[in-house]
Design a protein around this motif. Sequence first.
Motif, PDB file in Angstrom:
ATOM      1  N   PHE A 201      48.001  43.156  37.369  1.00  0.00           N
ATOM      2  CA  PHE A 201      49.161  42.834  38.201  1.00  0.00           C
ATOM      3  C   PHE A 201      48.788  42.846  39.688  1.00  0.00           C
ATOM      4  N   LEU A 202      48.003  43.832  40.098  1.00  0.00           N
ATOM      5  CA  LEU A 202      47.549  43.862  41.486  1.00  0.00           C
ATOM      6  C   LEU A 202      46.664  42.665  41.787  1.00  0.00           C
ATOM      7  N   GLY A 203      45.792  42.301  40.841  1.00  0.00           N
ATOM      8  CA  GLY A 203      44.911  41.155  41.042  1.00  0.00           C
ATOM      9  C   GLY A 203      45.675  39.866  41.246  1.00  0.00           C
ATOM     10  N   ILE A 204      46.764  39.694  40.504  1.00  0.00           N
ATOM     11  CA  ILE A 204      47.586  38.490  40.675  1.00  0.00           C
ATOM     12  C   ILE A 204      48.129  38.405  42.098  1.00  0.00           C
ATOM     13  N   MET A 205      48.583  39.520  42.626  1.00  0.00           N
ATOM     14  CA  MET A 205      49.130  39.523  43.984  1.00  0.00           C
ATOM     15  C   MET A 205      48.057  39.198  45.024  1.00  0.00           C
ATOM     16  N   ILE A 206      46.855  39.748  44.842  1.00  0.00           N
ATOM     17  CA  ILE A 206      45.792  39.490  45.806  1.00  0.00           C
ATOM     18  C   ILE A 206      45.351  38.032  45.750  1.00  0.00           C
ATOM     19  N   VAL A 207      45.221  37.480  44.540  1.00  0.00           N
ATOM     20  CA  VAL A 207      44.835  36.070  44.402  1.00  0.00           C
ATOM     21  C   VAL A 207      45.852  35.171  45.096  1.00  0.00           C
ATOM     22  N   ASN A 208      47.130  35.431  44.883  1.00  0.00           N
ATOM     23  CA  ASN A 208      48.171  34.633  45.553  1.00  0.00           C
ATOM     24  C   ASN A 208      48.075  34.751  47.069  1.00  0.00           C
TER      25      ASN A 208
ATOM     26  N   ILE B 240      34.033  50.973  49.088  1.00  0.00           N
ATOM     27  CA  ILE B 240      34.976  50.796  47.980  1.00  0.00           C
ATOM     28  C   ILE B 240      34.305  51.094  46.651  1.00  0.00           C
ATOM     29  N   GLN B 241      33.095  50.589  46.482  1.00  0.00           N
ATOM     30  CA  GLN B 241      32.415  50.796  45.210  1.00  0.00           C
ATOM     31  C   GLN B 241      31.995  52.245  45.019  1.00  0.00           C
ATOM     32  N   LEU B 242      31.672  52.925  46.106  1.00  0.00           N
ATOM     33  CA  LEU B 242      31.377  54.357  45.979  1.00  0.00           C
ATOM     34  C   LEU B 242      32.581  55.108  45.417  1.00  0.00           C
ATOM     35  N   GLY B 243      33.759  54.807  45.973  1.00  0.00           N
ATOM     36  CA  GLY B 243      34.965  55.435  45.454  1.00  0.00           C
ATOM     37  C   GLY B 243      35.229  55.053  44.016  1.00  0.00           C
TER      38      GLY B 243
ATOM     39  N   GLN C 211      36.940  43.729  44.838  1.00  0.00           N
ATOM     40  CA  GLN C 211      36.575  44.933  44.083  1.00  0.00           C
ATOM     41  C   GLN C 211      37.797  45.719  43.607  1.00  0.00           C
ATOM     42  N   LEU C 212      38.930  45.549  44.268  1.00  0.00           N
ATOM     43  CA  LEU C 212      40.061  46.450  44.041  1.00  0.00           C
ATOM     44  C   LEU C 212      40.580  46.485  42.596  1.00  0.00           C
TER      45      LEU C 212
END
Length: 416
Positions: free
Chosen positions: A184-191, A6-9, A140-141
Amino acid sequence: MGTIGIQLGAKGATLVTAILFARALGPEEFGRYGFVMSIITLAALPTVAGLPQLLVREISQYTLYGQNALLSGLLKWSNRYVLLISMFSIIIIYTLAVLNLWDEAVKALILSAFLLIPLKGGLSRQGAVINGFHRPELAQLPTLVLAPIFALLVSSWLYFYTSEDLTSQKLVYIQIFAHISAAFLGIMIVNLVTRQSVAITTPIYRIKKWHKALLPFTIITVVGTMNSELTTVMLGFFGFEESIGYFRVAVTGMTVLALSLTAVNSVSGPKIASLYKQKNLDETQNVLTQSVRLSVMTSVPLAGFLILFGEYFISFLFGKEYIPAASILSILCVGQIVNVSMGSVGLVLNMTGNEKFALRAQLFNLVLMIGLLVTLVPFYQGIGAAIAVSSGMVFWNLLMAYDVYRLTGLKTWIRF
């Protein structure tokens, strides 16, 4: 390996974005943009300083012992903390701008970039929460994947498919859009990762304890970030905006070398906290040994390539006008080789409750860096800054590796 992939990308997207920005702006304006981003990073420090380390450590321990009420309280408190401190930081940066601390060009960029302060704080908190639940690949996302990819896509569209020129002002707006989208994506992942643990739990707060534990982490992060951003600020203070452009190009190459160590730290941090808490030193040492071997095997060959062929690398990617960055890159690579070879020294001190020794090393390094920057930058500009950074990197790695071994008996450095 998933985290490294993931970090390479992510680093690939960041590198391409940096190349695009550098080519579009030229050394001087690219340096001005980098100067403003460093100021915003320093302004965001009170928001992010120390909180990720505290969250990873406490969440790892609360989930280990099933303390869901404390976990729920920690999550709610940390969210409010980020919002409150962000407001104070914005007020301060706005006041300094109104007082004409910077010239008009820099002032305009800073006033348009202040929204990045709470966004950086929120993304940093989200990543730490996700990582504390032992999901480093998801952590990481938002920050390392989505934000740079969004910035790359928007800037590429403007650069290649419209008649408008990219400017530093537009790049600031692009960064704001990218950070909002990633948040916004981070909020979904945390939930997603927290809902089972805190869904119907009445939160318990230990705010005094958390603030007390946060203080050393905060000071460590403030000092560490100052160590990394002070170079750009110092070059800007002396008016070497073009040298900032060269230095940031060189730093872009150097960060690729730290990729494996950063990825390894993301995975090993929660493991070290849990294993050390259980007094399982043999398994903790095994994690450290495997981690540093992986970091060295992936980073050192690349460092050798950049030292030998850095001029061709920079000329091909960024353009001939950035060739002076090659010498800076070579000096930074030497320090980075030592950094990777000594392993996760700061992480181990933080995760084993020895934050004050990490702080001591960072403070010593800050004093050394300031002395070297003030002495070398006025005469050697970017080269002097690179010497200061690499010297500091070698110094604090050696000091912290010694402290880790003395305090815990763990060996972080490379051993085959």
